[in-house]
Design an enzyme around this catalytic site. Structure first.
Site, PDB file in Angstrom:
ATOM      1  N   ASP A  97       0.780  -1.243   0.000  1.00 35.37           N
ATOM      2  CA  ASP A  97       0.000   0.000   0.000  1.00 35.37           C
ATOM      3  C   ASP A  97       0.811   1.293   0.000  1.00 35.37           C
ATOM      4  O   ASP A  97       0.277   2.374  -0.276  1.00 35.37           O
ATOM      5  CB  ASP A  97      -1.013   0.004   1.174  1.00 35.37           C
ATOM      6  CG  ASP A  97      -0.359  -0.190   2.547  1.00 35.37           C
ATOM      7  OD1 ASP A  97       0.794   0.236   2.738  1.00 35.37           O
ATOM      8  OD2 ASP A  97      -1.031  -0.758   3.438  1.00 35.37           O
TER       9      ASP A  97
ATOM     10  N   HIS B  67       6.431  -7.975  -1.062  1.00 35.62           N
ATOM     11  CA  HIS B  67       5.417  -8.468  -2.004  1.00 35.62           C
ATOM     12  C   HIS B  67       5.111  -7.457  -3.103  1.00 35.62           C
ATOM     13  O   HIS B  67       4.075  -7.541  -3.745  1.00 35.62           O
ATOM     14  CB  HIS B  67       4.140  -8.866  -1.243  1.00 35.62           C
ATOM     15  CG  HIS B  67       4.317 -10.119  -0.421  1.00 35.62           C
ATOM     16  ND1 HIS B  67       3.447 -10.491   0.579  1.00 35.62           N
ATOM     17  CD2 HIS B  67       5.271 -11.091  -0.473  1.00 35.62           C
ATOM     18  CE1 HIS B  67       3.856 -11.639   1.120  1.00 35.62           C
ATOM     19  NE2 HIS B  67       4.964 -12.017   0.505  1.00 35.62           N
TER      20      HIS B  67
ATOM     21  N   CYS C  12       7.466  -6.300 -23.008  1.00 36.94           N
ATOM     22  CA  CYS C  12       8.844  -5.770 -23.020  1.00 36.94           C
ATOM     23  C   CYS C  12       9.498  -5.829 -21.643  1.00 36.94           C
ATOM     24  O   CYS C  12      10.672  -5.511 -21.505  1.00 36.94           O
ATOM     25  CB  CYS C  12       8.874  -4.346 -23.590  1.00 36.94           C
ATOM     26  SG  CYS C  12       8.195  -3.090 -22.491  1.00 36.94           S
TER      27      CYS C  12
ATOM     28  N   THR D  22       0.652  -9.364  11.253  1.00 31.15           N
ATOM     29  CA  THR D  22       0.653 -10.399  10.200  1.00 31.15           C
ATOM     30  C   THR D  22       0.280 -11.742  10.799  1.00 31.15           C
ATOM     31  O   THR D  22       0.689 -12.059  11.925  1.00 31.15           O
ATOM     32  CB  THR D  22       2.011 -10.491   9.464  1.00 31.15           C
ATOM     33  OG1 THR D  22       1.971 -11.615   8.570  1.00 31.15           O
ATOM     34  CG2 THR D  22       3.206 -10.626  10.394  1.00 31.15           C
TER      35      THR D  22
HETATM   36  C1  BJW Z   1      -3.813  -6.428  13.553  1.00 33.71           C
HETATM   37  C2  BJW Z   1      -4.675  -5.358  13.510  1.00 33.71           C
HETATM   38  C3  BJW Z   1      -4.258  -4.221  14.185  1.00 33.71           C
HETATM   39  C4  BJW Z   1      -5.575  -6.886  12.358  1.00 33.71           C
HETATM   40  N1  BJW Z   1      -3.101  -4.223  14.813  1.00 33.71           N
HETATM   41  N2  BJW Z   1      -2.668  -6.422  14.204  1.00 33.71           N
HETATM   42  C5  BJW Z   1       6.076 -23.388   2.624  1.00 33.71           C
HETATM   43  C6  BJW Z   1       5.078 -24.037   3.282  1.00 33.71           C
HETATM   44  C7  BJW Z   1       3.775 -23.977   2.802  1.00 33.71           C
HETATM   45  C8  BJW Z   1       3.452 -23.257   1.658  1.00 33.71           C
HETATM   46  C9  BJW Z   1       4.453 -22.593   0.988  1.00 33.71           C
HETATM   47  C10 BJW Z   1       5.750 -22.670   1.477  1.00 33.71           C
HETATM   48  N3  BJW Z   1       6.531 -21.935   0.652  1.00 33.71           N
HETATM   49  C11 BJW Z   1       5.776 -21.395  -0.325  1.00 33.71           C
HETATM   50  C12 BJW Z   1       4.498 -21.777  -0.150  1.00 33.71           C
HETATM   51  C13 BJW Z   1       3.352 -21.387  -1.033  1.00 33.71           C
HETATM   52  C14 BJW Z   1       2.795 -20.025  -0.788  1.00 33.71           C
HETATM   53  C15 BJW Z   1       2.223 -19.955   0.622  1.00 33.71           C
HETATM   54  O1  BJW Z   1       2.753 -19.342   1.508  1.00 33.71           O
HETATM   55  N4  BJW Z   1       1.087 -20.581   0.838  1.00 33.71           N
HETATM   56  C16 BJW Z   1       0.455 -20.541   2.164  1.00 33.71           C
HETATM   57  C17 BJW Z   1      -0.873 -19.804   2.065  1.00 33.71           C
HETATM   58  C18 BJW Z   1       0.329 -21.941   2.712  1.00 33.71           C
HETATM   59  N5  BJW Z   1       3.775 -18.961  -0.967  1.00 33.71           N
HETATM   60  C19 BJW Z   1       4.059 -18.444  -2.157  1.00 33.71           C
HETATM   61  O2  BJW Z   1       3.530 -18.861  -3.184  1.00 33.71           O
HETATM   62  C20 BJW Z   1       5.100 -17.343  -2.209  1.00 33.71           C
HETATM   63  N6  BJW Z   1       6.055 -17.652  -3.210  1.00 33.71           N
HETATM   64  C21 BJW Z   1       7.023 -18.574  -3.033  1.00 33.71           C
HETATM   65  O3  BJW Z   1       7.256 -19.080  -1.965  1.00 33.71           O
HETATM   66  O4  BJW Z   1       7.718 -18.826  -4.159  1.00 33.71           O
HETATM   67  C22 BJW Z   1       8.616 -19.924  -4.209  1.00 33.71           C
HETATM   68  C23 BJW Z   1       9.132 -19.982  -5.621  1.00 33.71           C
HETATM   69  C24 BJW Z   1      10.504 -20.097  -5.830  1.00 33.71           C
HETATM   70  C25 BJW Z   1      10.990 -20.161  -7.143  1.00 33.71           C
HETATM   71  C26 BJW Z   1      10.101 -20.077  -8.206  1.00 33.71           C
HETATM   72  C27 BJW Z   1       8.757 -19.949  -8.014  1.00 33.71           C
HETATM   73  C28 BJW Z   1       8.255 -19.910  -6.694  1.00 33.71           C
HETATM   74  C29 BJW Z   1       4.465 -16.004  -2.618  1.00 33.71           C
HETATM   75  C30 BJW Z   1       3.484 -15.490  -1.638  1.00 33.71           C
HETATM   76  C31 BJW Z   1       2.842 -14.210  -2.169  1.00 33.71           C
HETATM   77  C32 BJW Z   1       1.726 -13.697  -1.294  1.00 33.71           C
HETATM   78  N7  BJW Z   1       1.045 -12.650  -1.956  1.00 33.71           N
HETATM   79  C33 BJW Z   1      -0.022 -11.911  -1.289  1.00 33.71           C
HETATM   80  C34 BJW Z   1      -0.634 -10.963  -2.330  1.00 33.71           C
HETATM   81  C35 BJW Z   1       0.367  -9.825  -2.619  1.00 33.71           C
HETATM   82  C36 BJW Z   1      -0.212  -8.711  -3.407  1.00 33.71           C
HETATM   83  C37 BJW Z   1      -1.452  -8.097  -2.804  1.00 33.71           C
HETATM   84  O5  BJW Z   1      -1.418  -7.531  -1.693  1.00 33.71           O
HETATM   85  O6  BJW Z   1      -2.455  -8.193  -3.484  1.00 33.71           O
HETATM   86  O7  BJW Z   1       0.524 -11.165  -0.182  1.00 33.71           O
HETATM   87  S1  BJW Z   1      -1.229 -12.941  -0.492  1.00 33.71           S
HETATM   88  C38 BJW Z   1      -1.457 -11.913   0.925  1.00 33.71           C
HETATM   89  O8  BJW Z   1      -0.970 -12.566   2.126  1.00 33.71           O
HETATM   90  C39 BJW Z   1      -0.529 -10.713   0.693  1.00 33.71           C
HETATM   91  C40 BJW Z   1      -0.005 -10.464   2.088  1.00 33.71           C
HETATM   92  O9  BJW Z   1       1.180  -9.696   2.020  1.00 33.71           O
HETATM   93  C41 BJW Z   1       0.175 -11.861   2.624  1.00 33.71           C
HETATM   94  C42 BJW Z   1       0.233 -11.916   4.133  1.00 33.71           C
HETATM   95  O10 BJW Z   1      -0.969 -11.532   4.718  1.00 33.71           O
HETATM   96  P1  BJW Z   1      -0.986 -10.747   6.111  1.00 33.71           P
HETATM   97  O11 BJW Z   1      -0.456  -9.381   5.907  1.00 33.71           O
HETATM   98  O12 BJW Z   1      -0.359 -11.569   7.153  1.00 33.71           O
HETATM   99  O13 BJW Z   1      -2.555 -10.585   6.321  1.00 33.71           O
HETATM  100  P2  BJW Z   1      -3.587 -11.517   7.131  1.00 33.71           P
HETATM  101  O14 BJW Z   1      -4.937 -11.044   6.788  1.00 33.71           O
HETATM  102  O15 BJW Z   1      -3.305 -12.937   6.943  1.00 33.71           O
HETATM  103  O16 BJW Z   1      -3.272 -11.178   8.655  1.00 33.71           O
HETATM  104  C43 BJW Z   1      -3.561  -9.911   9.226  1.00 33.71           C
HETATM  105  C44 BJW Z   1      -3.088  -9.948  10.664  1.00 33.71           C
HETATM  106  O17 BJW Z   1      -3.220  -8.650  11.221  1.00 33.71           O
HETATM  107  C45 BJW Z   1      -3.907 -10.890  11.549  1.00 33.71           C
HETATM  108  O18 BJW Z   1      -3.027 -11.686  12.323  1.00 33.71           O
HETATM  109  C46 BJW Z   1      -4.718  -9.944  12.450  1.00 33.71           C
HETATM  110  O19 BJW Z   1      -4.986 -10.478  13.731  1.00 33.71           O
HETATM  111  C47 BJW Z   1      -3.805  -8.757  12.530  1.00 33.71           C
HETATM  112  N8  BJW Z   1      -4.428  -7.472  12.785  1.00 33.71           N
HETATM  113  N9  BJW Z   1      -5.804  -5.728  12.747  1.00 33.71           N
HETATM  114  C48 BJW Z   1      -2.346  -5.378  14.825  1.00 33.71           C
HETATM  115  N10 BJW Z   1      -5.076  -3.126  14.211  1.00 33.71           N
HETATM  116 ZN    ZN Z   2       5.987  -2.966 -22.945  1.00 32.38          ZN
END
Ligand code: BJW
Ligand code: ZN
Length: 248
Positions: free
Chosen positions: A107, A122, A133, A191
């Protein structure tokens, strides 16, 4: 908080501070998280809007999703949590303490609040890549008039410069993030630690003997390993920053 104070006191001089944030830090700026009640994944299917396959199948839908988020986020302001971290960085600079802010958020609110040394793990909502390109460029048009947007150099299809599921994080960012985890204190804020590889980072910091403090409104599946501080980031980060500053 008492546990955290004692841990910092026992640590001695702090030379390196790292912060890892997730969508929870922006919640108090009115931005939806992903997996909470009313989070983005309640309205949208992850595989439709956050995978390369989803984008290949329906780029319009994916761009509508990101365009809507850009519109909301453009109107949003950083909250006290973002500002507290910018103040922590400023104080660290003054004391020659290394400071790194690693964020999963796209953001841009940390930068808006004045943080400088930011690793956007991310990607960014305000950057795009041309599918043809491969040029990277900034993109601020909000709302986007023609969806899906096209490259101004070659008219190829643009995609958001973000990391979707199944995609690797930029190698450079990954290396810098792992290096940042070799620190004295790591703050893990708002997170769920459900997404990898980021979910590994705090454990890497623990292995390196860092104090790991987790700040969240509720416990995560990893909380037992860390010093858990319950509360809203925007309400308690000021106190935590104050506490760390006492030991600089
Ligand atoms: C508060 C609050 C307040 C609320 N104060 N707190 C190993 C094991 C298992 C699976 C995998 C693994 N390695 C890879 C994977 C697969 C996959 C994965 O992780 N899957 C899991 C779901 C199981 N990972 C991937 O695919 C990643 N890539 C990868 O590993 O590549 C390997 C590779 C190598 C070579 C070639 C090819 C591949 C990529 C992951 C990309 C994630 N992308 C997203 C979208 C990004 C763009 C966008 O924003 O649109 O990222 S998904 C989404 O989740 C986003 C976030 O950054 C990410 C994390 O979410 P976050 O921020 O933690 O949000 P929430 O909602 O989950 O939590 C919010 C928290 O806040 C909560 O705890 C609340 O309690 C708290 N909260 N209010 C304090 N006021
Ligand atoms: Zn282009």
């Amino acid at each position: 908080m008492k546990n955290l104070r004692n841990a910092i006191k026992n640590k001695g001089k702090i030379k390196k501070i790292t912060v890892l944030t997730g969508s929870g830090i922006s919640a108090e700026s009115g931005i939806a998280t992903f997996r909470d009640h009313d989070g983005l994944w309640e309205t949208y299917k992850v595989e439709d809007v956050a995978t390369p396959e989803g984008f290949f199948k329906n780029p319009e839908l994916v761009w509508q999703f990101y365009d809507r988020r850009r519109q909301e986020i453009k109107k949003a302001c950083p909250n006290r949590g973002h500002y507290a971290l910018a103040e922590l960085e400023e104080a660290a600079d003054l004391h020659n303490i290394t400071f790194n802010l690693c964020t999963q958020n796209i953001d841009g609110l940390h930068r808006k609040a004045g943080s400088k040394n930011i690793l956007e793990l991310h990607g960014s909502l305000w950057k795009v890549i041309c599918m043809d390109c491969k040029k990277h460029s900034l993109s601020e048009e909000t709302p986007i008039k023609d969806i899906p947007p096209k490259c101004s150099f070659c008219s190829g299809l643009l995609r958001p410069d973000v990391v979707w599921f199944g995609e690797a994080l930029h190698q450079d960012a990954l290396e810098k993030a792992y290096a940042a985890m070799e620190c004295d204190i790591l703050l893990v804020i708002g997170t769920s630690l459900l997404v990898y590889p980021v979910a590994y980072f705090p454990f890497f910091a623990l292995k390196n003997k860092a104090i790991v403090a987790e700040i969240n409104v509720k416990e995560t599946s990893c909380s037992d390993y860390f010093i858990f501080v319950k509360g809203k980031a925007g309400e308690i980060l000021d106190n935590i920053v104050q506490l760390i500053r006492e030991f600089m």
